[in-house]
Every structure is written in structure tokens, then in C-alpha cells.
Design a protein around this motif. Structure first.
Motif, PDB file in Angstrom:
ATOM      1  N   ALA A 214     -35.350  48.367 -75.447  1.00 48.36           N
ATOM      2  CA  ALA A 214     -36.632  49.076 -75.556  1.00 48.36           C
ATOM      3  C   ALA A 214     -37.298  48.803 -76.910  1.00 48.36           C
ATOM      4  O   ALA A 214     -38.521  48.615 -76.988  1.00 48.36           O
ATOM      5  CB  ALA A 214     -36.418  50.573 -75.365  1.00 48.36           C
ATOM      6  N   THR A 215     -36.504  48.784 -77.973  1.00 50.80           N
ATOM      7  CA  THR A 215     -37.051  48.462 -79.297  1.00 50.80           C
ATOM      8  C   THR A 215     -37.626  47.053 -79.309  1.00 50.80           C
ATOM      9  O   THR A 215     -38.702  46.807 -79.884  1.00 50.80           O
ATOM     10  CB  THR A 215     -35.962  48.602 -80.376  1.00 50.80           C
ATOM     11  N   LEU A 216     -36.918  46.109 -78.680  1.00 50.59           N
ATOM     12  CA  LEU A 216     -37.431  44.743 -78.610  1.00 50.59           C
ATOM     13  C   LEU A 216     -38.745  44.688 -77.834  1.00 50.59           C
ATOM     14  O   LEU A 216     -39.684  43.986 -78.243  1.00 50.59           O
ATOM     15  CB  LEU A 216     -36.392  43.830 -77.957  1.00 50.59           C
ATOM     16  N   VAL A 217     -38.831  45.437 -76.733  1.00 53.07           N
ATOM     17  CA  VAL A 217     -40.065  45.454 -75.941  1.00 53.07           C
ATOM     18  C   VAL A 217     -41.234  45.960 -76.777  1.00 53.07           C
ATOM     19  O   VAL A 217     -42.322  45.361 -76.773  1.00 53.07           O
ATOM     20  CB  VAL A 217     -39.884  46.311 -74.670  1.00 53.07           C
ATOM     21  N   THR A 218     -41.040  47.056 -77.483  1.00 47.66           N
ATOM     22  CA  THR A 218     -42.141  47.602 -78.296  1.00 47.66           C
ATOM     23  C   THR A 218     -42.499  46.651 -79.442  1.00 47.66           C
ATOM     24  O   THR A 218     -43.670  46.536 -79.813  1.00 47.66           O
ATOM     25  CB  THR A 218     -41.780  48.990 -78.845  1.00 47.66           C
ATOM     26  N   THR A 219     -41.503  45.971 -79.995  1.00 48.16           N
ATOM     27  CA  THR A 219     -41.783  44.970 -81.028  1.00 48.16           C
ATOM     28  C   THR A 219     -42.613  43.827 -80.459  1.00 48.16           C
ATOM     29  O   THR A 219     -43.581  43.359 -81.091  1.00 48.16           O
ATOM     30  CB  THR A 219     -40.473  44.419 -81.617  1.00 48.16           C
ATOM     31  N   LEU A 220     -42.242  43.373 -79.275  1.00 51.53           N
ATOM     32  CA  LEU A 220     -43.019  42.319 -78.625  1.00 51.53           C
ATOM     33  C   LEU A 220     -44.453  42.763 -78.366  1.00 51.53           C
ATOM     34  O   LEU A 220     -45.403  41.993 -78.570  1.00 51.53           O
ATOM     35  CB  LEU A 220     -42.352  41.925 -77.305  1.00 51.53           C
ATOM     36  N   ALA A 221     -44.623  44.009 -77.925  1.00 50.06           N
ATOM     37  CA  ALA A 221     -45.969  44.526 -77.651  1.00 50.06           C
ATOM     38  C   ALA A 221     -46.809  44.573 -78.924  1.00 50.06           C
ATOM     39  O   ALA A 221     -48.025  44.313 -78.889  1.00 50.06           O
ATOM     40  CB  ALA A 221     -45.868  45.916 -77.019  1.00 50.06           C
ATOM     41  N   ASP A 222     -46.179  44.895 -80.050  1.00 55.11           N
ATOM     42  CA  ASP A 222     -46.908  44.976 -81.326  1.00 55.11           C
ATOM     43  C   ASP A 222     -47.193  43.596 -81.911  1.00 55.11           C
ATOM     44  O   ASP A 222     -48.299  43.331 -82.404  1.00 55.11           O
ATOM     45  CB  ASP A 222     -46.106  45.799 -82.338  1.00 55.11           C
ATOM     46  N   GLU A 223     -46.168  42.717 -81.875  1.00 58.80           N
ATOM     47  CA  GLU A 223     -46.272  41.427 -82.557  1.00 58.80           C
ATOM     48  C   GLU A 223     -46.884  40.335 -81.687  1.00 58.80           C
ATOM     49  O   GLU A 223     -47.527  39.417 -82.206  1.00 58.80           O
ATOM     50  CB  GLU A 223     -44.885  40.989 -83.030  1.00 58.80           C
ATOM     51  N   TRP A 224     -46.662  40.406 -80.384  1.00 56.82           N
ATOM     52  CA  TRP A 224     -47.171  39.386 -79.468  1.00 56.82           C
ATOM     53  C   TRP A 224     -47.984  40.076 -78.363  1.00 56.82           C
ATOM     54  O   TRP A 224     -47.613  40.046 -77.186  1.00 56.82           O
ATOM     55  CB  TRP A 224     -46.019  38.605 -78.835  1.00 56.82           C
ATOM     56  N   PRO A 225     -49.085  40.711 -78.699  1.00 55.58           N
ATOM     57  CA  PRO A 225     -49.831  41.468 -77.673  1.00 55.58           C
ATOM     58  C   PRO A 225     -50.400  40.597 -76.564  1.00 55.58           C
ATOM     59  O   PRO A 225     -50.739  41.101 -75.482  1.00 55.58           O
ATOM     60  CB  PRO A 225     -50.958  42.125 -78.492  1.00 55.58           C
ATOM     61  N   GLU A 226     -50.508  39.298 -76.814  1.00 55.24           N
ATOM     62  CA  GLU A 226     -51.035  38.393 -75.784  1.00 55.24           C
ATOM     63  C   GLU A 226     -49.991  38.022 -74.743  1.00 55.24           C
ATOM     64  O   GLU A 226     -50.316  37.387 -73.733  1.00 55.24           O
ATOM     65  CB  GLU A 226     -51.576  37.118 -76.447  1.00 55.24           C
ATOM     66  N   ARG A 227     -48.749  38.442 -74.967  1.00 58.64           N
ATOM     67  CA  ARG A 227     -47.666  38.113 -74.036  1.00 58.64           C
ATOM     68  C   ARG A 227     -47.210  39.376 -73.291  1.00 58.64           C
ATOM     69  O   ARG A 227     -47.247  40.473 -73.838  1.00 58.64           O
ATOM     70  CB  ARG A 227     -46.486  37.482 -74.770  1.00 58.64           C
ATOM     71  N   GLN A 228     -46.720  39.171 -72.055  1.00 56.98           N
ATOM     72  CA  GLN A 228     -46.288  40.292 -71.220  1.00 56.98           C
ATOM     73  C   GLN A 228     -44.775  40.286 -71.054  1.00 56.98           C
ATOM     74  O   GLN A 228     -44.216  39.382 -70.424  1.00 56.98           O
ATOM     75  CB  GLN A 228     -46.936  40.215 -69.840  1.00 56.98           C
TER      76      GLN A 228
END
Length: 360
Positions: A214-228
Motif C-alpha cells: 500500500a505504501t508503494l502504491v501511494t508513492t507511485l501515485a505521488d511520484e508517477w501520477p501519469e502511471r496507473q
């Protein structure tokens, strides 16, 4: 150097292993057979659970999908399947599973040359046993061999060592299947996917904690918002993936247990990046050469790593690891829990930068 003799184009059948990881690891055998016999034909007999992997191999002409070849003895079903295979007039068969029932249909189909790992209880069904490519329980003091080398050695004479470097598994992409997989998942045609393979093949000890995912998912959402971010796995992983998605506030699309395997493969094939447990999907992503981080804990990445230059491994190699146990004998699971999400994201960034440099 001895090789299996090829004096004319051969019709070859491969009886597939039943695990997703070993199905991927069979591809170098197909590639070597194609190299040794460029005009020959290679077919595969596979269970439905792994058939899409062989359909993604450029060397394979046809995949015969059946459960009868691999399940409990069902005489009539095996007889009908053998008749179907017999009509193909294969010259030889490579039986990759080590059990007796996998050798039965090729024997009933009267394929003249039947090659497999050892003879054992399959004496007569396997008429060209290959003891030097043994399954690893032990032939004398010989160590366990990775499946890639074990299968690849079957293409050569058993009296000779495996020559040279075995190529890494490679699967072929299909743009139409990839677009269809995105559409069926409810994603945009131009979606840039980060595939998170949260499933495990052999027990909870290989599982990275849900809070870390879950932490990785939120990090991805913050750092790579263009990716799903999308969560991938089988029906048995659905509950774990639902927990991750809830903890991440719905930032990830949960496809566990929803996609058929053919769509999961297509999703991985086009992913911008992948994070995976040590599981079959890890090997699929490596065979598609996706930028990836593989999470190891109780298993040893030196034995069966993701075979790709674009893959990076996170492994703490604690004193008790590798143990290969399905559940942690000490109940702390620290070999997986100790892998930090920030370290995984840093490795993922490095893997994607390397892939971008390769493209340039």
C-alpha cells in the motif's frame, strides 16, 4: 559436441510443465530446437493454466490444450487425446514434467522418440531418458539444476555437458491482445501501467506485507501520477489484493482473480514497470523484458532469478534465508517485512532509467 540428430525437418511435441514459472523456463528449449532445426515444427501439449504462455512463444506452431494429459487417469479422455495427437505424426516428444501420467499420452500416441528427464517409473514410456538433466532431487551428489538449464539440456545428447550460455526466456508481444486486455480491465487505451504482482505460488512466507504494498502504491501515485498501478494475481490472491487497495485509498486497480491468464500476460507485456514476488508472473515479466523489481525473502534469487538485464532484485539474505518454507518457522517473516518500500521504489526508478537508456 553431441546434439540430437536432425537429418530432415522434424515434427516435435513438447509436453509442458504444469507451473507458470517452469512454463516460461521452457522457452529456451523451444528456441534451441528451432536453432537446431530451423524448418521443423514445434507443437505443445499444455494444461489450460499455462497454455497462454506457450501461445506467446514465437517458436510454437500450435498449442493443444487439455487437462486429460496431466490429471488423474481417465482412460477414455487420454485415449481420445492420444488419437488427436497421433494424427499430427510427431517424430519426437520432449516430456518436461517428471511424473508418469505426463508421459502416458505421448506413449499412447505412438510418438517414436520420447525424451524426458530420467526414466524412473516411466520405463518404456520414456525411451530416451536424459539423466544428466535430472530434476534435482539428486543423482549422486549432483546439485539441483535450474529449470532453464534442465530443460535446455534435453536438446543435446545426455552424455555431453550443456554447451555454452542458455538464452534467457523470451515471449512475443501481441498489440491486439494488449489493447484488448486494457479495454476489458476498464483502462484507457493509452494507459501506462505499473504492474504489481501481489500473488504468491508457495505460501504466505513469500508475501510482502500488505502495508508495504500500500505504501508503494501511494508513492507511485505521488511520484508517477501519469502511471496507473494495477494489482495482478489469481483468485486466491483477491482478498490480499483487496486489503492492499483499501489501505492505498483506491489508488490501485485490483485485477486479481478477474483477468484470465491471457489478459494478465498481455497486461505485463506492456507495463511501464513491474514489482513482483518470487512467482510465475515474475518470470513472465522478465521474459517480456519489462523494467522490474523482484522481491525475494525465503527463496534464493541466485538459483532461479528473473532472467533479464532489466530486472533488479531486493533480497536481505538474512541468516535464516533461504529456507524455502511456505510459512516462516520463526513467525516474524522479517526476510520480507524488512524490505522497505522506499528501497523498492528506488530500485524501480533505476530499472526504468536503465530501460529508457536501452531504448535510446
Amino acid at each position: 559436441m553431441g546434439v540430437l540428430p536432425v537429418s530432415r525437418p522434424m515434427r516435435t511435441l513438447i509436453v509442458a510443465p504444469d507451473s507458470l514459472a517452469e512454463a516460461v523456463m521452457a522457452q529456451p528449449l523451444a528456441a534451441l530446437l528451432r536453432r537446431l532445426d530451423p524448418t521443423g515444427r514445434i507443437d505443445v501439449l499444455a494444461a489450460p493454466d499455462v497454455a497462454p504462455v506457450f501461445e506467446a512463444m514465437a517458436e510454437v506452431a500450435q498449442v493443444f490444450t487439455s487437462r486429460h494429459a496431466f490429471g488423474p487417469v481417465q482412460p477414455w479422455g487420454k485415449f481420445l487425446l492420444a488419437r488427436r495427437i497421433d494424427r499430427q505424426r510427431h517424430d519426437r516428444v520432449f516430456v518436461l514434467p517428471g511424473n508418469r501420467r505426463s508421459a502416458l499420452v505421448p506413449w499412447l500416441a505412438r510418438i517414436p522418440v520420447r525424451i524426458g528427464v530420467n526414466g524412473g517409473t516411466r520405463w518404456g514410456m520414456i525411451n530416451r531418458p536424459h539423466s544428466s538433466a535430472h530434476a534435482g532431487r539428486g543423482v549422486g551428489d549432483a546439485p539441483l539444476r535450474p529449470a532453464v538449464e534442465r530443460f535446455a539440456h534435453l536438446a543435446f545428447d545426455p552424455s555431453e555437458p550443456l554447451p555454452g550460455h542458455v538464452p534467457n526466456p523470451a515471449l512475443a508481444r501481441d498489440a491486439r491482445r494488449e489493447a484488448g486486455a486494457l479495454a476489458r480491465a476498464g483502462l484507457a487505451p493509452d494507459a501506462r501501467v505499473v504492474a504489481l504482482c501481489v500473488g504468491t505460488d508457495d505460501g504466505p512466507s513469500r508475501r510482502w506485507p500488505a502495508r508495504h504494498w500500500a505504501t508503494l502504491v501511494t508513492t507511485l501515485a505521488d511520484e508517477w501520477p501519469e502511471r496507473q498501478p494495477v494489482l495482478l494475481g489469481g483468485p486466491g490472491d483477491r482478498e490480499f489484493a483487496t486489503e492492499i487497495a483499501a489501505m492505498a485509498g483506491g489508488a490501485a486497480v485490483n485485477l486479481c482473480g478477474i483477468q484470465p491468464l491471457v489478459d494478465t500476460l498481455a497486461t505485463l507485456a506492456q507495463a511501464d514497470a513491474v514489482v513482483a514476488h518470487d512467482c510465475g508472473l515474475m518470470h513472465v515479466a522478465a521474459a517480456y523484458s519489462r523494467p522490474m523489481v523482484a522481491l525475494f525473502g525465503p527463496t534464493d534469487p541466485r538459483f532461479a532469478p528473473p532472467r533479464s538485464a532489466r530486472a533488479r532484485v531486493e533480497w536481505l539474505h538474512q541468516e535464516c534465508s533461504p529456507c524455502n518454507a511456505p510459512t516462516c518457522r520463526y513467525a516474524h517473516g522479517q526476510c520480507m517485512a524488512g524490505v522497505r518500500p522506499e528501497s523498492v521504489f528506488g530500485s524501480l526508478q533505476a530499472a526504468t532509467r536503465l530501460a529508457a537508456r536501452d531504448v535510446r
